[in-house]
Design an enzyme around this catalytic site. Structure first.
Site, PDB file in Angstrom:
ATOM      1  N   ASN A   9       6.434   3.919  63.409  1.00  0.00           N
ATOM      2  CA  ASN A   9       5.006   3.711  63.692  1.00  0.00           C
ATOM      3  C   ASN A   9       4.800   2.327  64.312  1.00  0.00           C
ATOM      4  O   ASN A   9       5.420   1.348  63.867  1.00  0.00           O
ATOM      5  CB  ASN A   9       4.251   3.795  62.352  1.00  0.00           C
ATOM      6  CG  ASN A   9       2.745   3.846  62.494  1.00  0.00           C
ATOM      7  OD1 ASN A   9       2.209   4.686  63.207  1.00  0.00           O
ATOM      8  ND2 ASN A   9       2.053   2.958  61.793  1.00  0.00           N
ATOM      9  N   GLU A  54       6.139  -1.274  62.994  1.00  0.00           N
ATOM     10  CA  GLU A  54       5.957  -2.475  63.828  1.00  0.00           C
ATOM     11  C   GLU A  54       7.197  -3.349  63.984  1.00  0.00           C
ATOM     12  O   GLU A  54       7.155  -4.558  63.763  1.00  0.00           O
ATOM     13  CB  GLU A  54       4.808  -3.329  63.257  1.00  0.00           C
ATOM     14  CG  GLU A  54       3.498  -2.574  63.142  1.00  0.00           C
ATOM     15  CD  GLU A  54       2.345  -3.443  62.635  1.00  0.00           C
ATOM     16  OE1 GLU A  54       2.587  -4.600  62.233  1.00  0.00           O
ATOM     17  OE2 GLU A  54       1.203  -2.953  62.648  1.00  0.00           O
ATOM     18  N   HIS A  84      -5.023   1.185  67.652  1.00  0.00           N
ATOM     19  CA  HIS A  84      -6.099   0.215  67.391  1.00  0.00           C
ATOM     20  C   HIS A  84      -6.529  -0.308  68.752  1.00  0.00           C
ATOM     21  O   HIS A  84      -5.865  -1.163  69.341  1.00  0.00           O
ATOM     22  CB  HIS A  84      -5.589  -0.936  66.519  1.00  0.00           C
ATOM     23  CG  HIS A  84      -5.237  -0.511  65.123  1.00  0.00           C
ATOM     24  ND1 HIS A  84      -6.182  -0.081  64.231  1.00  0.00           N
ATOM     25  CD2 HIS A  84      -4.045  -0.472  64.469  1.00  0.00           C
ATOM     26  CE1 HIS A  84      -5.595   0.216  63.072  1.00  0.00           C
ATOM     27  NE2 HIS A  84      -4.302  -0.006  63.188  1.00  0.00           N
ATOM     28  N   GLU A 127      -3.721   5.513  63.308  1.00  0.00           N
ATOM     29  CA  GLU A 127      -4.639   4.498  62.759  1.00  0.00           C
ATOM     30  C   GLU A 127      -5.800   4.238  63.709  1.00  0.00           C
ATOM     31  O   GLU A 127      -6.223   3.089  63.895  1.00  0.00           O
ATOM     32  CB  GLU A 127      -3.878   3.178  62.496  1.00  0.00           C
ATOM     33  CG  GLU A 127      -2.662   3.352  61.595  1.00  0.00           C
ATOM     34  CD  GLU A 127      -1.953   2.042  61.250  1.00  0.00           C
ATOM     35  OE1 GLU A 127      -2.519   0.947  61.471  1.00  0.00           O
ATOM     36  OE2 GLU A 127      -0.812   2.122  60.750  1.00  0.00           O
ATOM     37  N   ASP A 170      -8.866   3.255  65.639  1.00  0.00           N
ATOM     38  CA  ASP A 170     -10.187   2.642  65.639  1.00  0.00           C
ATOM     39  C   ASP A 170     -10.375   1.970  66.989  1.00  0.00           C
ATOM     40  O   ASP A 170      -9.408   1.684  67.688  1.00  0.00           O
ATOM     41  CB  ASP A 170     -10.442   1.695  64.440  1.00  0.00           C
ATOM     42  CG  ASP A 170      -9.446   0.574  64.286  1.00  0.00           C
ATOM     43  OD1 ASP A 170      -8.745   0.235  65.260  1.00  0.00           O
ATOM     44  OD2 ASP A 170      -9.368   0.005  63.172  1.00  0.00           O
TER      45      ASP A 170
HETATM   46  C1  XIL Z   1      -4.365  -3.193  57.291  1.00  0.00           C
HETATM   47  C2  XIL Z   1      -5.407  -2.823  56.267  1.00  0.00           C
HETATM   48  O1  XIL Z   1      -6.408  -2.063  56.878  1.00  0.00           O
HETATM   49  C3  XIL Z   1      -6.024  -4.064  55.641  1.00  0.00           C
HETATM   50  O2  XIL Z   1      -6.836  -3.716  54.532  1.00  0.00           O
HETATM   51  C4  XIL Z   1      -4.914  -5.011  55.169  1.00  0.00           C
HETATM   52  O3  XIL Z   1      -5.506  -6.202  54.720  1.00  0.00           O
HETATM   53  C5  XIL Z   1      -3.946  -5.289  56.283  1.00  0.00           C
HETATM   54  O4  XIL Z   1      -3.417  -4.079  56.764  1.00  0.00           O
HETATM   55  N1  XIL Z   1      -1.331  -1.721  61.104  1.00  0.00           N
HETATM   56  C6  XIL Z   1      -0.947  -1.052  59.976  1.00  0.00           C
HETATM   57  C7  XIL Z   1      -1.841  -1.025  58.798  1.00  0.00           C
HETATM   58  O5  XIL Z   1       0.102  -0.387  59.984  1.00  0.00           O
HETATM   59  O6  XIL Z   1      -1.138  -0.976  57.596  1.00  0.00           O
HETATM   60  C8  XIL Z   1      -2.790  -2.200  58.791  1.00  0.00           C
HETATM   61  O7  XIL Z   1      -3.706  -2.030  57.712  1.00  0.00           O
HETATM   62  C9  XIL Z   1      -3.491  -2.307  60.116  1.00  0.00           C
HETATM   63  C10 XIL Z   1      -2.515  -2.527  61.225  1.00  0.00           C
END
Ligand code: XIL
Length: 473
Positions: free
Chosen positions: A215, A174, A251, A279, A281
């Site tokens: 990422n 990020e 996401h 990741e 969702d």
């Molecule tokens: C999130 C986790 O799911 C949570 O438990 C934590 O509190 C915060 O981080 N992008 C990412 C992940 O790269 O590491 C993040 O994970 C979600 C967004």
């Protein structure tokens, strides 16, 4: 009609041997974790999704939180059965692994490694350098060389510890803004533009076998942010900065999967790097409407399909298992339903959509069924006869619930049956399991029998046997 004492006795024996209800196989894997891969799915009847992914040369992963597995047997059983890759949801981040400068704590990360090893899963390392979940001591550094040293020591400490055991690392997470500029993090402000490539070089030296990834989120379609990442990767490749892969967090908000998702993944792959959905969702505003759940399913399937159609896409990782533990309600109050499994481990349409996009087979029913049928005439008199049928499970997975169908000779009628639930429609006879002979384990068989009245047709030849709609071998 005659009813034979021997048959009644046989049926009674089966009843006595019937397993108690609490021993039904769908509950067994919770207690027997090592058998999880062969056990039926929770909330669905597909084969383990990791097996389907493997046939396409891909991995199916999930974000793993060890403390949940320790307290929730269903979470653990799904984690073991469905996935071939594990990402630490939090345990490998900077704040978790180096809470004080130079003092590394690997308890949680080690737990992830041993879980993955025990379940024959690869580990996707997440994340070496990230502005979030970066410990306060590191964020407070203001000297450029000191920040570089802290970053490089951290990378060496974590990537070095797991050298040779990590499939790929998110080296940097990020680092870009939506408009394509660099995020003004402490890392960026103190070290300037060169920090990203320095992190990749340090990671390569620390673990030469791990693939090294960049990422990010909201890079799922072609937009200013993904184009900035694209340009960075292109530049790295041109200048020999070690980068092997790009992770797309994905996401999503339901209904907003970018139309250019596949094209975007493909343009990165064309630069000569692997791509991965890291990741996934898809959040829905609660309460989730039926329509939203349908779109959710379509988009889950589409993301998997997009990856499956790109040879350099290594697979898909979903960010959790059950909505119960999703991070979404914390960041988006009023939203969730983001994962394929609900709070209670029933599945959303998204699960089938993912399974179908992967070409997953169903267990026990349709494609997974391998069975044998023997039908014998047990007694034969002038007006009727008895048929004894045995269904054998010759496959590797339990047949959990069965319906046998056969065609009776013209004019004949079912009279009485034992150890099954019998219905006749025209000449087609259907026999379904009772509660006590529902499951046929691999290598085992069930028997039942019935009397047929001849009605002037003396044939005893039954035809066209199927079990669960399929012919047996
Ligand atoms: C999130 C986790 O799911 C949570 O438990 C934590 O509190 C915060 O981080 N992008 C990412 C992940 O790269 O590491 C993040 O994970 C979600 C967004």
């Amino acid at each position: 009609m005659r009813k034979r004492t021997a048959l009644v006795a046989f049926a009674a024996t089966l009843t006595l041997l019937a397993p108690p209800a609490q021993a039904l196989p769908q509950e067994a894997p919770l207690a027997q974790a090592s058998l999880a891969a062969a056990a039926p799915g929770i909330g669905h009847d597909y084969e383990p999704l990791r097996d389907a992914a493997a046939r396409s040369g891909k991995t199916f992963g999930f974000a793993y939180a060890p403390h949940i597995a320790n307290s929730d047997a269903k979470y653990k059983a799904i984690a073991q059965r469905e996935f071939s890759m594990v990402t630490a949801e939090n345990n490998m981040k900077w704040d978790a692994t180096e809470p004080r400068r130079g003092q590394f704590t690997f308890n949680g990360a080690d737990e992830i490694m041993s879980f993955a090893a025990a379940n024959n899963q690869k580990v996707y390392g997440h994340a070496l350098v990230w502005h979030a979940q970066m410990p306060a001591w590191a964020k407070s550094i203001t000297n450029r060389d000191d920040m570089r040293k802290a970053m490089n020591d951290h990378i060496k400490g974590v990537a070095g510890r797991y050298k040779g055991k990590i499939e790929a690392w998110d080296v940097v997470n990020e680092a870009f803004e939506w408009d394509g500029s660099r995020r003004p993090s402490e890392l960026q402000k103190v070290m300037g533009n060169s920090w990203i490539e320095e992190a990749f070089r340090t990671a390569r030296a620390a673990d030469p076998n791990a693939k090294l990834c960049y990422n990010d989120y909201s890079t799922d379609g072609i937009n200013s942010k993904s184009t900035a990442v694209y340009n960075m990767v292109k530049d790295f490749k041109a200048r020999g900065v070690p980068i092997d892969c790009v992770g797309f967090q994905t996401h999503l908000i339901v209904g907003q999967l970018p139309a250019s998702n596949k094209q975007n993944l493909q343009r990165f792959a064309d630069l000569g790097v692997d791509v991965r959905i890291t990741e996934l969702d898809i959040r829905i505003q609660l309460p989730a409407s039926q329509q939203a759940l349908q779109t959710h399913a379509t988009e889950y399937g589409q993301v998997v399909k997009n990856c499956w159609e790109i040879s350099r896409c290594t697979g898909v990782t979903i960010w959790g298992i059950s909505d119960k533990y999703s991070w979404i309600p914390q960041v988006s109050p009023g939203w969730n339903a983001a994962l394929p499994w609900n709070d209670n481990y029933s599945t959303k349409p998204a699960l089938a959509s993912v399974a179908n996009a992967m070409g997953a087979k169903k267990n026990g029913s349709s494609t997974g069924l391998v069975c044998g049928i023997s039908a014998k005439v047990g007694a034969n008199w002038s007006t009727g006869y008895t048929t004894d049928i045995v269904i054998a499970n010759k496959g590797a997975t339990p047949i959990d619930g069965w319906t046998l169908q056969t065609t009776l000779p013209d004019g004949q009628k079912l009279a009485t049956g034992w150890s099954g639930q019998f219905t006749q429609n025209g000449q087609r006879l259907s026999v379904s399991n009772t509660s006590f002979n529902k499951t046929i384990k691999p290598g085992e068989s069930v028997s039942f029998n019935f009397n047929t009245t001849k009605n002037g047709n003396s044939s005893t030849a039954l035809r066209n046997f199927t079990v669960n709609g399929q012919q047996c071998a």
